[in-house]
Scaffold this motif. Sequence first.
Motif, mmCIF file in Angstrom:
data_model
loop_
_atom_site.group_PDB
_atom_site.id
_atom_site.type_symbol
_atom_site.label_atom_id
_atom_site.label_comp_id
_atom_site.label_asym_id
_atom_site.label_seq_id
_atom_site.Cartn_x
_atom_site.Cartn_y
_atom_site.Cartn_z
ATOM 1 N N ILE A 77 0.857 -1.187 0.000
ATOM 2 C CA ILE A 77 0.000 0.000 0.000
ATOM 3 C C ILE A 77 0.893 1.237 0.000
ATOM 4 O O ILE A 77 1.773 1.379 0.845
ATOM 5 N N ASN A 78 0.652 2.134 -0.947
ATOM 6 C CA ASN A 78 1.467 3.341 -1.056
ATOM 7 C C ASN A 78 0.554 4.521 -1.356
ATOM 8 O O ASN A 78 0.131 4.725 -2.493
ATOM 9 N N HIS A 79 0.249 5.293 -0.311
ATOM 10 C CA HIS A 79 -0.661 6.417 -0.484
ATOM 11 C C HIS A 79 -0.045 7.535 -1.323
ATOM 12 O O HIS A 79 -0.768 8.347 -1.904
ATOM 13 N N LEU A 80 1.269 7.568 -1.386
ATOM 14 C CA LEU A 80 1.930 8.578 -2.208
ATOM 15 C C LEU A 80 1.527 8.421 -3.666
ATOM 16 O O LEU A 80 1.333 9.403 -4.391
ATOM 17 N N ARG A 81 1.378 7.180 -4.091
ATOM 18 C CA ARG A 81 0.941 6.926 -5.469
ATOM 19 C C ARG A 81 -0.477 7.473 -5.694
ATOM 20 O O ARG A 81 -0.771 8.028 -6.763
ATOM 21 N N THR A 122 4.494 6.827 -16.995
ATOM 22 C CA THR A 122 3.286 6.447 -16.273
ATOM 23 C C THR A 122 3.574 6.643 -14.789
ATOM 24 O O THR A 122 4.696 6.979 -14.387
ATOM 25 N N ALA A 123 2.553 6.403 -13.974
ATOM 26 C CA ALA A 123 2.758 6.503 -12.530
ATOM 27 C C ALA A 123 3.831 5.517 -12.069
ATOM 28 O O ALA A 123 4.587 5.809 -11.137
ATOM 29 N N ASP A 124 3.928 4.349 -12.711
ATOM 30 C CA ASP A 124 4.941 3.362 -12.335
ATOM 31 C C ASP A 124 6.348 3.923 -12.473
ATOM 32 O O ASP A 124 7.195 3.733 -11.596
ATOM 33 N N HIS A 125 6.627 4.607 -13.575
ATOM 34 C CA HIS A 125 7.961 5.150 -13.801
ATOM 35 C C HIS A 125 8.320 6.189 -12.742
ATOM 36 O O HIS A 125 9.452 6.216 -12.233
ATOM 37 N N VAL A 126 7.355 7.040 -12.418
ATOM 38 C CA VAL A 126 7.610 8.091 -11.436
ATOM 39 C C VAL A 126 7.786 7.493 -10.042
ATOM 40 O O VAL A 126 8.667 7.893 -9.280
ATOM 41 N N MET A 127 6.956 6.507 -9.703
ATOM 42 C CA MET A 127 7.086 5.860 -8.398
ATOM 43 C C MET A 127 8.405 5.103 -8.295
ATOM 44 O O MET A 127 9.036 5.066 -7.237
ATOM 45 N N ALA A 128 8.846 4.517 -9.388
ATOM 46 C CA ALA A 128 10.144 3.817 -9.384
ATOM 47 C C ALA A 128 11.269 4.803 -9.112
ATOM 48 O O ALA A 128 12.217 4.502 -8.377
ATOM 49 N N SER A 129 11.161 5.994 -9.678
ATOM 50 C CA SER A 129 12.226 6.986 -9.511
ATOM 51 C C SER A 129 12.342 7.474 -8.083
ATOM 52 O O SER A 129 13.366 8.065 -7.704
ATOM 53 N N CYS A 131 11.570 5.348 -5.337
ATOM 54 C CA CYS A 131 11.386 4.145 -4.519
ATOM 55 C C CYS A 131 12.601 3.915 -3.619
ATOM 56 O O CYS A 131 13.611 3.370 -4.054
ATOM 57 N N ILE A 132 12.496 4.352 -2.367
ATOM 58 C CA ILE A 132 13.538 4.090 -1.379
ATOM 59 C C ILE A 132 13.357 2.654 -0.883
ATOM 60 O O ILE A 132 12.309 2.317 -0.338
ATOM 61 N N PRO A 133 14.344 1.781 -1.047
ATOM 62 C CA PRO A 133 14.138 0.344 -0.845
ATOM 63 C C PRO A 133 13.794 -0.084 0.569
ATOM 64 O O PRO A 133 13.170 -1.124 0.752
ATOM 65 N N TYR A 134 14.168 0.701 1.586
ATOM 66 C CA TYR A 134 13.788 0.290 2.938
ATOM 67 C C TYR A 134 12.420 0.840 3.346
ATOM 68 O O TYR A 134 11.948 0.565 4.434
ATOM 69 N N LEU A 135 11.778 1.617 2.447
ATOM 70 C CA LEU A 135 10.433 2.116 2.713
ATOM 71 C C LEU A 135 9.386 1.497 1.806
ATOM 72 O O LEU A 135 8.250 1.276 2.224
ATOM 73 N N PHE A 136 9.744 1.230 0.540
ATOM 74 C CA PHE A 136 8.770 0.765 -0.447
ATOM 75 C C PHE A 136 9.290 -0.467 -1.177
ATOM 76 O O PHE A 136 10.496 -0.623 -1.381
ATOM 77 N N GLN A 137 8.359 -1.320 -1.577
ATOM 78 C CA GLN A 137 8.729 -2.457 -2.402
ATOM 79 C C GLN A 137 9.169 -1.953 -3.783
ATOM 80 O O GLN A 137 8.686 -0.935 -4.276
ATOM 81 N N ALA A 138 10.106 -2.679 -4.387
ATOM 82 C CA ALA A 138 10.582 -2.308 -5.720
ATOM 83 C C ALA A 138 9.419 -2.227 -6.696
ATOM 84 O O ALA A 138 8.470 -3.009 -6.625
ATOM 85 N N VAL A 139 9.502 -1.268 -7.616
ATOM 86 C CA VAL A 139 8.449 -1.075 -8.621
ATOM 87 C C VAL A 139 8.824 -1.854 -9.869
ATOM 88 O O VAL A 139 9.917 -1.653 -10.423
ATOM 89 N N GLU A 140 7.941 -2.736 -10.308
ATOM 90 C CA GLU A 140 8.229 -3.538 -11.499
ATOM 91 C C GLU A 140 7.737 -2.842 -12.765
ATOM 92 O O GLU A 140 6.592 -2.398 -12.846
ATOM 93 N N ILE A 141 8.636 -2.758 -13.745
ATOM 94 C CA ILE A 141 8.315 -2.198 -15.054
ATOM 95 C C ILE A 141 8.825 -3.180 -16.099
ATOM 96 O O ILE A 141 10.019 -3.503 -16.123
ATOM 97 N N ASP A 142 7.931 -3.680 -16.918
ATOM 98 C CA ASP A 142 8.281 -4.680 -17.936
ATOM 99 C C ASP A 142 9.014 -5.869 -17.312
ATOM 100 O O ASP A 142 9.989 -6.395 -17.866
ATOM 101 N N GLY A 143 8.567 -6.260 -16.116
ATOM 102 C CA GLY A 143 9.125 -7.438 -15.460
ATOM 103 C C GLY A 143 10.433 -7.207 -14.732
ATOM 104 O O GLY A 143 10.993 -8.143 -14.159
ATOM 105 N N GLU A 144 10.934 -5.962 -14.710
ATOM 106 C CA GLU A 144 12.189 -5.640 -14.047
ATOM 107 C C GLU A 144 11.910 -4.773 -12.816
ATOM 108 O O GLU A 144 11.136 -3.810 -12.891
ATOM 109 N N PRO A 145 12.572 -5.057 -11.672
ATOM 110 C CA PRO A 145 12.354 -4.248 -10.467
ATOM 111 C C PRO A 145 13.253 -3.014 -10.450
ATOM 112 O O PRO A 145 14.418 -3.073 -10.865
#
Length: 291
Positions: A77-81, A122-129, A131-145
């Motif tokens: 769950i990520n309310h920032l998204r 997309t929102a995925d790309h921005v959330m990946a940019s 994504c602090i790893p000790y706070l959020f799960q890695a964001v998958e884009i085209d099967g890559e975290p």
Amino acid sequence: MNAAVLAEGYLEGGREGARETLAKFWRSVSNGGMFSSSWQERLDPFFASPLHSMAVEWWSHFVSPHSSPYHFNPLNINHLRNHLEKTVDFAKVRALTELKLFVAATNVHTGRIRIFEGSELTADHVMASACIPYLFQAVEIDGEPYWDGGYLGNPALFPLFYKTACPDIVIVQINPITRKMTPRTPRDIQNRLNEITFNGALLSELRAIDFVNRLVDSDILSRGDYMRPFIHRISGGDILERFPASSKLDSSWSLISELYKVGREAAKQWLDETYHSIGSESTLNLRIAYT
């Protein structure tokens, strides 16, 4: 996130629209935080009190270094998204041609930086940019975290050489390069290591820019083959040292407002002192500032 939100506001209302949309987004983040609106109402007295800063310290000291977002947030769950998607119409942003957007993320598997451009965002790309790893799960884009792009480019400058014609690069420095105090607690040591890591990528690129610029200025490299960029910096200077690295977990409106004020004053001072140099020369001495 700021780039995507700025683009959304610019589409709707030009420069003033960009400012208004950025203010609306961060107000939404502050009001919503990591909790639903009903919980936020109950917690408002707490977040307005000194206990808020105590909670931030407790989280950064005890929870984040010793736990994983896959454990304490298994549903991801990520309310920032939610705040981002409510603010930005990514279909419109992808169609925008007046502004060029570049968003960096770190591929967890390969350890390489990946640059996503405005036409694919997309929102995925921005959330990946972000994504602090000790706070959020890695964001998958085209099967890559992916994790935060700051580990390898904070920010990545090379797309500005190859994808744009503008010779000027203005760096907005929000992580202090130097701190005069030696960290002694485990938390402070880890926080300083994170700052050094995030600054390291930027320092490496700026040293490379300085090296190439000297070769171009000496006519060893041709100006026709190599861009000779003009580098500028807007920085909070020593004021940023007042804010510990753990303050990045604090989304209180009082802190955001204080940072906004510091940023506006720093930008105004930079404009007053150096605006006349844009397009003709650098206003940041890379050898003095970063070596």
